[in-house]
Design a protein around this motif. Sequence first.
Motif: not given
Length: 351
Positions: A265, A278, A282
Amino acid sequence: MNSIEKLIEQKAITLGFEKCGIILTDRMKGYKDKFNERLEKVKESEPFYEGQKRLLQFQSDYPWAKSIIVITIPYSKYNVPEELEGHIGKSYLYDIRIDKSAEENKKRDEFERFLEGLGLKIAANHKFGIVGMRWAALEAGLGVIRRNNFFYSESGSWVHLEAWITDREMELCHVTDMKTCPSGCNRCVNACPTNSLEEGYTMNPLKCISFLTTHGGRNLPAEPLAEKFGQCIYGCDICQDVCPMNHKKWRGGQDFNGLAEIAPSLTAEGIMNMKEEYYRNRIQPKFFYLTAEELWKWQVNALNYMNNQYKESYRELIIKACNSEYEKVREMAEYVCRKRRLISDNSVDIG
């Protein structure tokens, strides 16, 4: 019976830290001279260093301070995900300042409890440092400072530094046999794409890619140095990577807490497709400099990377970003579209 200094060093080594040294606070006097020398050499950097002036007055803030404990914590034991090599600065990938689940954080907390168990009054600043830590580590004989301004131990420049002030006079200094920078070596200075390293042992932080892609650089479309960032998305290791004194110092072999899972990512494509939830849950908890509201900054950096390393597969992502909910992302995307002639007649060309 071991002295208290030796007990402290033994505990640090037992916990897996690389080195531990202790200096009297008087040995920080030379730091002020070096600090002022830096400002004199690069006058335009004074606004950047304004906040750092607190490091010069720690004894005013902590009048009880009598000595400083310094430890080195190598992070070269960790694997670098292939998709992030050269794109995300390694010190940021293994930053332990806010990741409470990191192994080093837990050991640091245990070390503090040990110091307090010895009856010591201590203070630290794990986010920004409580003293000039590179200078303290140098005075403690834990390594050397090289021409790229980084502190090097036997692990190269790939080390975190931690420091605590204490209320007891103690001293445990080492004598390093590490070699100084090779005579005439200027690789770090010559390799710096933005000329932030104007000469050895000094720098202009306002030109540094690491600064401009993390807590600085809020207007990249107007930043004349942005096109020199090359493959860098967040942070920069160029002056460390080219240093011969770092040759073969990165060992790898261990996975850092949760990094392999989030690595895909953190590619340019992953950043541009990243969802707010996200990012907040994260990514942001592992990166110190950007807040939970600054996914846009990552995306601006990613768009700048796409401009510098342009390939046709980026076209759709760049055009899509022109309609981003974030104003700065829209500005950067439109800038790249104009630069790459992806727009015509003041509108996005999707043909």
